[in-house]
Scaffold this active site. Structure first.
Site, PDB file in Angstrom:
ATOM      1  N   ARG A   1       0.998  -1.094   0.121  1.00 33.41           N
ATOM      2  CA  ARG A   1       0.056   0.071   0.093  1.00 33.41           C
ATOM      3  C   ARG A   1       0.976   1.223   0.101  1.00 33.41           C
ATOM      4  O   ARG A   1       0.455   2.387  -0.270  1.00 33.41           O
ATOM      5  CB  ARG A   1      -0.925   0.004   1.086  1.00 33.41           C
ATOM      6  CG  ARG A   1      -2.344  -0.933   0.974  1.00 33.41           C
ATOM      7  CD  ARG A   1      -3.247  -0.820   2.084  1.00 33.41           C
ATOM      8  NE  ARG A   1      -2.712  -1.548   3.093  1.00 33.41           N
ATOM      9  CZ  ARG A   1      -3.109  -1.579   4.249  1.00 33.41           C
ATOM     10  NH1 ARG A   1      -3.785  -0.650   4.684  1.00 33.41           N
ATOM     11  NH2 ARG A   1      -2.585  -2.458   5.431  1.00 33.41           N
TER      12      ARG A   1
ATOM     13  N   SER B   1      37.011  43.965  -3.135  1.00 33.25           N
ATOM     14  CA  SER B   1      35.698  43.432  -3.807  1.00 33.25           C
ATOM     15  C   SER B   1      35.914  43.176  -5.264  1.00 33.25           C
ATOM     16  O   SER B   1      36.615  43.844  -5.950  1.00 33.25           O
ATOM     17  CB  SER B   1      34.963  44.716  -3.748  1.00 33.25           C
ATOM     18  OG  SER B   1      34.578  45.014  -2.336  1.00 33.25           O
TER      19      SER B   1
END
Ligand code: UD1
Ligand code: CA
Length: 460
Positions: free
Chosen positions: A18, A410
């Site tokens: 099931r 950066s």
């Protein structure tokens, strides 16, 4: 109370059709652990000295999962699923001790608690030969009914299909958990036949056989939830909900604040220390520990991660396996950390991916930093030294080392090691053209008026 030494037999040879799944039923997970794993770890906690697992012939994966939890486990194969008595008989010869009690249980009852196993086993102490774990069913349909006499002894367990209307009205049901005072009593199973509605060998028939030989059976009760069996996906979800409720109560009892408990998902092995706060909508997968005073902010996803004292995670952070965060560090929004040690006080606050790396003590990793750890074939390591500062939007191409106290400008793409205290910048230099904007605007407006002139000429 000293725990009794006992053996256990776990039945898991059923098909579980099931579930509509290629995965054997008992391997479906609840709170990040297979159902079988729950049953086995519960047996371990209760003190089972030996465990025999009964599986179907083709279930190597079930046996492998069981061994993860109980390395000394023995398994028995039930060739054909002829019923629960047949399954226990398949396991019987693997039980080493004839004298100690043996408990039989199912691999698909993940909510069973170790205290309950201990109570059932302890029930065999005072001369009771067989102890059945029973429960009062809200709807007893499908269960075996426990038929008891005036003294509370069990006369028989009657399966649904064999039960008379008056027996069907009984709501005290068999959970499937049955303890025998000694493994020697399993010899009673040889007398069980299969002359019944299903043509199966019912383990439950052992009660009447024992009684006919003057042996006594009694019942120990627990709540229906605890022995809930999982047969479908809907029941899997129901068991998950019950388990989550239990785990939330446990971590709160141990000193964690869950602001909105019903939105926090925990795993069976989640370890949370005192004074940890967990904000709403947090998912915690297997292998997570969180130390004192840490805060896990909303919408974070953690698995296989260790969070140190006073660390702050999220909102919207993702900690993947091998993330190890030391005390006081901060991992902010939209940051993913994998297989990385972040040392004390370091910060990775915004929009970053840090994988296969170390971030040294007090280092600061800027927004948008990525460790390029994968070259399409292998993973490589990035080491960011103590106190280093990685500027926003940098790519660190591993293997690479940023020395202690170094700076990365950066927007850099770092492919070579950066020495301690140095600045590395790889972006091109900024240039400036004075008065450029005004000249651009003038050119645009001249263009526009020329175009209008052309149109008028064409239309005239
Ligand atoms: C069984 C009990 C019933 C009880 C119910 C609780 C019997 C005859 N009936 O019924 O009294 O109320 O559980 O849920 O015992 N299994 C095997 N091999 C087999 C058959 C079963 O390993 O040949 C395993 C299954 O994987 C499962 C467990 O035994 O884990 C129970 O089997 P199942 O067929 O579901 O029994 P029920 O009919 O539900
Ligand atoms: Ca069943």
């Amino acid at each position: 109370m000293t725990k009794a030494a006992f053996a256990s037999i776990v039945l898991a040879a059923g098909k579980g059709t099931r579930m509509k799944s290629r995965l054997p039923k008992v391997l479906h997970a609840i709170a990040g652990r297979s159902m079988l794993g729950h049953v086995l770890s519960c047996l371990k906690t209760a003190g089972a000295m030996e465990t025999v697992l009964v599986t179907a012939p083709d279930h190597e994966d079930v046996r492998a999962e069981a061994l993860n939890h109980v390395p000394a486990l023995r398994s028995a194969v039930q060739v054909r699923q002829l019923g629960t008595a047949d399954a226990v008989k398949a396991a019987r010869a693997e039980i080493a001790s004839r004298e100690a009690p043996v408990i039989v249980l199912y691999g698909d009852t993940p909510l069973l608690r170790s205290e309950t196993i201990e109570r059932v086993v302890a029930g065999t102490d005072n001369g009771t030969d067989i102890v059945v774990l029973g429960f009062d069913a809200a709807d007893p349909t499908g269960y075996g009914r426990l038929l008891t006499d005036a003294d509370g002894h069990i006369e028989a367990i009657r399966e649904e299909l064999e039960a008379s209307p008056s027996e069907r009205a009984v709501t005290l049901c068999n959970s499937g958990v049955i303890a025998f005072r000694s493994a020697a009593l399993l010899d009673l199973l040889d007398d069980i036949g299969n002359d019944n509605a299903k043509g199966e060998y019912y383990l439950t028939d052992v009660i009447e056989i024992a009684r006919s030989k003057g042996l006594a059976s009694s019942v120990v009760e627990c709540s229906e939830d605890e022995v809930m069996g999982v047969n479908s996906r809907a029941q899997l979800a129901q068991a998950e909900a019950l388990m989550q409720h239990r785990l939330r109560l446990k971590v709160m009892a141990e000193g964690a604040t869950l602001v909105s408990p019903e939105t926090v998902y925990l795993s069976a092995d989640t370890a949370i220390a005192e004074d940890v706060t967990i904000e709403p909508h947090v998912f915690i997968g297997p292998g997570v520990s969180i130390a004192r005073d840490a805060v896990i902010r909303a919408f974070s996803h953690l698995e296989g991660a260790a969070v140190g004292e006073r660390a702050s995670i999220g909102p919207y952070a993702r900690l993947r396996p091998g993330a190890s965060l030391s005390e006081g560090c901060r991992v902010g929004n939209f940051v993913e950390i994998k297989n990385t040690r972040i040392e004390a006080g370091a910060k990775v606050n915004h929009l970053a991916y840090i994988g296969d790396a170390r971030v040294g003590q007090g280092a600061n990793v800027g927004a948008g930093t990525i460790t390029c750890n994968y070259d399409g074939a292998a993973k490589h390591f990035t080491d960011i030294g103590d106190g280093a500062f990685v500027g926003s939007n940098s790519s660190l191409v591993a293997p690479v080392t940023i020395g202690p106290g170094a700076y990365v400008g950066s927007g850099s793409v770092i492919t070579k090691d950066v020495d301690a205290g140095a600045l590395a910048v790889t972006r091109s230099k900024q240039s400036q053209i004075d008065g450029w904007a005004a000249r651009k605007k003038r050119a645009q407006s001249e263009n526009a008026s020329n175009n209008r002139g052309n149109k008028t000429a064409a239309g005239g």
